[in-house]
Write an enzyme that holds these catalytic residues in place. Sequence first.
Site, PDB file in Angstrom:
ATOM      1  N   HIS A  37       0.831  -1.220   0.000  1.00 26.85           N
ATOM      2  CA  HIS A  37       0.000   0.000   0.000  1.00 26.85           C
ATOM      3  C   HIS A  37       0.866   1.270   0.000  1.00 26.85           C
ATOM      4  CE1 HIS A  37      -4.186  -1.618   0.460  1.00 26.85           C
ATOM      5  NE2 HIS A  37      -3.473  -2.697   0.743  1.00 26.85           N
ATOM      6  N   LEU A 127      -2.450 -12.264  -6.686  1.00 28.75           N
ATOM      7  CA  LEU A 127      -1.212 -12.484  -7.443  1.00 28.75           C
ATOM      8  C   LEU A 127      -1.210 -11.692  -8.752  1.00 28.75           C
ATOM      9  CD1 LEU A 127      -0.785 -16.325  -6.797  1.00 28.75           C
ATOM     10  CD2 LEU A 127       0.470 -14.449  -5.709  1.00 28.75           C
ATOM     11  N   ASP A 174       1.321  -3.391  -9.465  1.00 26.35           N
ATOM     12  CA  ASP A 174       1.090  -4.664 -10.160  1.00 26.35           C
ATOM     13  C   ASP A 174       1.518  -4.613 -11.625  1.00 26.35           C
ATOM     14  OD1 ASP A 174      -0.075  -5.150  -7.723  1.00 26.35           O
ATOM     15  OD2 ASP A 174      -2.124  -4.958  -8.444  1.00 26.35           O
TER      16      ASP A 174
END
Length: 384
Positions: A37, A127, A174
């Site tokens: 985060h 994931l 990501d």
Amino acid sequence: MSELANESSAQRFESVFSGTAEGTWVAPGRVNLIGEHTDYNDGFVLPFAIPQRTEVAAARLPEHSWEAWSALNGETVRFTEDDLTPGGVPGWGAYVASVVWALRERGYDAPGARLAITSDVPLGAGLSSSASLESAVLGALVDLGRLDVPVEERPAIAQLGENKYVGMPSGILDQSASIRCREGHALFLDCRSLAVEHIPFDLASAGLAILVINSNAPHQLVDGEYAARRASCEAAAAALGVPALRDVSLDGLDDALARLDDDVLRRRTRHIVTENDRVLRTVELLRAGDVRGIGPLMTASHASMRDDFEITVEQVDLAVSAALEAGAFGARMTGGGFGGCVLALVETSAADEVRSAVEKAYAARAFTPPATFVATAAPGAHRL
Ligand code: GLA
């Protein structure tokens, strides 16, 4: 194995679209070693790509129209330029359309295409299955359209699509991991400058392994809680008069906490500031070749996510404590939280023991059994 998968996604293209793919593009899922985060706080992250990946076999279409088929459900989604407003394409097809939309938003003429998609990235496990899909589609469209999109700009394009088209307020972790990671390395990313450093991450020669434990906890409240964490961090930064929590140093943390009158904001701030510091210390240890030394930082990161950021759930906390009791050097949840996976740093020879300790602990609580695998640092997105 990847050649087989390549053949298979190209062959699937042939059987679904009765034509030949021009190429196959792949993009991996990721785990984040540490730095949770912190991305949307302009901070630091340290992910590595996992071998599980999304593959897209694709060919150009003459018109500006798109047809995407997914092996996951055997569905074909079709859309045209008219559907390229956020919300225009629902369901999983939104992730494909989001990339087309975002490329166009940035001024690139995304070519029409047919895409056959296969993936072995577990869904809903934290994931980054969605980022791997977006990144593989992006690679395909960029190459098919011969678009000149520098690799450093690609994660932000995929993120723009996810934020504005899909409607998820995620940071840049990501997509950066899926696109920019290198085999055998962790990716040290400064989420403000977007500068990267590839940090050698050679577990095997240290006799170590990262065991990924999928908690299999039902992913609940993820979107709303994620957005709430982000809003709290922004509120704390505004109250402190800084552009982002990245700008609060560890030395200045006590002062900053004293200036916040809300206990929740104080705890969220403490997580972000200490987590950024843990990333930097992890990078230092890895640069010095001390892989084992990062264990305590992983465990401290988990405690901070559990107590201050409040994003863990019972199954995740149990996997961490069972792994540590069974001898892991460190363990922490990875990803956005509220379920997902735990990483345990273990002696390679102890991986089975740690795995079965976690399984036993789950069985004793009648939790759905966890799924586990040993992760190695795989390559980022590329054309096969
Ligand atoms: C999710 C988001 C990322 C990041 C992580 C938490 O994976 O998509 O942007 O915020 O959570 O580190």
